[in-house]
Design an enzyme around this catalytic site. Structure first.
Site, short mmCIF file in Angstrom:
data_model
loop_
_atom_site.label_atom_id
_atom_site.label_comp_id
_atom_site.label_asym_id
_atom_site.label_seq_id
_atom_site.Cartn_x
_atom_site.Cartn_y
_atom_site.Cartn_z
N SER A 108 0.71 -0.73 0.32
CA SER A 108 -0.33 -0.07 -0.09
C SER A 108 1.06 1.23 0.56
O SER A 108 0.22 2.08 0.03
CB SER A 108 -0.92 0.38 1.29
OG SER A 108 -0.23 -0.17 2.29
N LYS B 184 -11.97 1.63 -2.35
CA LYS B 184 -10.58 1.68 -3.16
C LYS B 184 -11.36 1.49 -4.28
O LYS B 184 -11.75 2.23 -4.98
CB LYS B 184 -9.31 0.82 -2.85
CG LYS B 184 -8.39 1.23 -1.66
CD LYS B 184 -7.91 0.45 -0.72
CE LYS B 184 -7.93 1.62 0.61
NZ LYS B 184 -6.47 0.92 2.02
N HIS C 186 -5.43 -3.11 -3.10
CA HIS C 186 -4.90 -1.76 -3.82
C HIS C 186 -4.29 -3.20 -5.71
O HIS C 186 -4.11 -2.20 -6.82
CB HIS C 186 -3.34 -1.29 -3.84
CG HIS C 186 -4.00 -0.30 -2.29
ND1 HIS C 186 -4.32 1.14 -2.48
CD2 HIS C 186 -3.56 -1.05 -1.11
CE1 HIS C 186 -4.20 1.20 -0.97
NE2 HIS C 186 -3.52 0.00 -0.61
#
Ligand SMILES: *Cc1c(COP(=O)(O)O)cnc(C)c1O
Length: 384
Positions: free
Chosen positions: A179, A238, A207
Site C-alpha cells: 500500500s 478502494k 490495491h
C-alpha cells in the site's frame, strides 16, 4: 502532574518531530478535482483508482436501493442484518474473483483482523511480510499465533523462517500490491512455499482489485495464476469506490469464518446502500474493461514522464511513491504542491519507516495526460 499530562507530552513530541497528524476536510466528494476551503485542487492521492465514488450509474442504483431499503441494516449479519443485496454482492464478488464463495466484512481492516484471528490459533505461525498493512499486523496481534515477520517480498528469507519451524501449521500472508510502495508480491514463489510446507496462503487485494491483471481482477490475474491463493481478501473501499472488506475462497473457508470470525459476527452489517454501490461498481468494471486499461495506461505514462523529468518514481500499480526521506521535507513538499493546486498526501512514520517519508501519488483512470503533465511539473518545482 495532571492525568492528561502524558497525552499532552506525547502530542507535543509528535509535533516537534514532524509526526503530528491532522485531518483535511474537502468541501466536495471524492473525485479527481476536489475543493478545499473553496479552492480547487487536483487530487492525486485517492484510492478511488477507477473514479467510481461518483459514477452516476453507481449513484443511481444505490439511490434506488436507498429508497427501497432505507439506511441502516438494523442488525448483525447473523441476526437481522442480512438483506438480499448482501447476498447478491457476495455472489458477485465470488464470481469476480473466481471463487466458490465470498463474505463481506464492514471494512477491510475488520476483514484482516477477523480472518487472521479466526484461522490462526495458539501454536500456529503467521508468516507476515515486513511491509504488510497495519490491519494484517493487528490481526496477527489479536490471534494467539506466533507472528514471524519476513523481509519485504524476500521469499528466500521466508523459506528460511519456515524451515526453522517446519511442521508447524499456519498462514503466509502478504499484501498483493503493497500500500505504501506500490510493488507487487512475488506470488509464484509465495504459493509454491505455501504448498510445499502445507501452509495456507492469504493475499490482501486492497490495491490490486480493479488495478492489476488484464481485466483488473488482481494479483492472481496479473500472474496468470487464477485460483491458486487459499484466502483472497480485499476491500470495497478502494477501486470499487464504496465501503466494506471481503474475503473469498472455498465454501469451507467461508462457512468457517461465518461461524468463528468475531469482527464479522459481532458488528452491525453495512447499509444496503453501500452494498448496492459495490455491486454496481463491480459490474461496471466487468462491463467496461476500458476503465482498467485506461488506469494502466495512465500508470505507464505518468512513470515515464516522471523519469523524463529526473524524478524517481516507478510502479506497475496505481501507487507511485516519491521517496523524499525526511519527515519535515515531505510535509514541506506537500504544502508546496498544495499551493500549486495539487493535493498529494505525505506519508510518514509509523505508516512507513522513519527517514523514508514520501509523497504517495495515486492515479485514477480519469486523469488525463495534461493533468499528469501538470502534476509532474509541479513536483519538479517542489522537489528538485
Ligand atoms: C486500506 C487497506 C486495508 C483496509 O481496508 P479498509 O476497507 O480501508 O478498512 C487493508 N489492507 C490494505 C493493504 C489496505 O491498503
Amino acid at each position: 502532574m495532571s492525568k492528561w499530562s502524558r497525552m499532552e507530552t506525547e502530542l507535543s513530541n509528535l509535533k516537534s518531530s514532524h509526526l503530528y497528524r491532522k485531518m483535511t476536510a474537502f468541501d466536495s466528494g471524492q473525485q479527481k478535482i476536489v475543493y478545499m476551503q473553496g479552492e480547487e485542487k487536483h487530487l492525486f492521492s485517492s484510492n478511488s483508482y477507477l473514479d467510481m465514488c461518483n459514477d452516476f450509474r453507481v449513484k443511481e442504483y444505490a439511490s434506488r436501493i436507498l429508497q427501497e431499503y432505507g439506511i441502516g441494516s438494523g442488525g448483525s449479519r447473523l441476526t437481522t442484518g442480512t438483506c438480499q443485496i448482501h447476498t447478491e454482492l457476495e455472489e458477485a464478488i465470488a464470481r469476480f474473483k473466481k471463487r466458490e464463495a465470498a463474505l463481506v466484512y464492514n471494512t477491510g481492516y475488520m476483514a484482516n483482523v477477523g480472518i487472521l484471528s479466526a484461522l490462526a490459533k495458539k501454536g500456529d505461525v503467521i508468516y507476515s511480510d515486513k511491509l504488510n498493512h497495519a490491519s494484517i499486523i493487528d490481526g496477527c496481534r489479536l490471534s494467539k499465533a506466533e507472528a514471524v515477520i519476513y523481509k519485504h517480498n524476500d521469499m528466500d528469507d521466508l523459506e528460511e523462517k519456515i524451515k526453522a519451524r517446519e511442521g508447524m501449521s499456519g498462514i503466509i500472508v502478504s499484501d498483493g500490491v503493497f500500500s505504501m510502495d506500490g510493488d507487487i508480491v512475488n506470488l509464484p514463489r509465495l504459493v509454491e512455499l505455501a504448498d510445499k510446507y502445507h501452509l495456507l496462503s492469504m493475499i490482501d487485494e486492497a490495491h490490486a482489485t480493479g488495478v492489476i491483471g488484464d481485466t483488473g481482477k488482481g494479483t492472481e490475474e496479473y500472474y496468470n495464476m487464477e485460483g491458486s491463493v487459499d484466502i483472497l481478501m480485499g476491500t470495497l473501499s478502494k477501486a470499487i469506490g464504496s465501503e466494506g472488506g471481503f474475503v473469498c475462497g472455498s465454501r469451507l473457508l467461508i462457512e468457517y469464518l461465518i461461524n468463528t470470525s468475531r469482527s464479522f459476527i459481532f458488528s452491525t452489517s453495512l447499509s444496503p446502500v453501500t452494498m448496492a454501490a459495490s455491486k454496481r461498481a463491480l459490474e461496471l468494471i466487468e462491463e467496461e474493461p476500458e476503465r482498467v486499461k485506461q488506469l494502466q495506461e495512465n500508470i505507464h505514462y505518468c512513470c515515464s514522464q516522471l523519469k523524463k523529468n529526473g524524478i524517481k518514481g516507478e510502479s506497475e500499480t496505481a501507487i507511485i511513491p516519491i521517496i523524499v526521506g525526511e519527515e519535515e521535507k515531505a510535509m514541506r513538499v506537500m504544502d508546496n504542491l498544495q499551493e500549486q493546486g495539487y493535493y498529494i498526501s505525505a506519508i510518514r512514520y509509523p505508516t512507513v519507516a522513519k527517514g523514508k517519508a514520501r509523497l504517495r501519488i495515486a492515479l485514477m483512470s480519469s486523469h488525463t495526460k495534461e493533468e499528469m503533465d501538470g502534476l509532474v511539473e509541479a513536483l519538479s518545482k517542489s522537489i528538485l
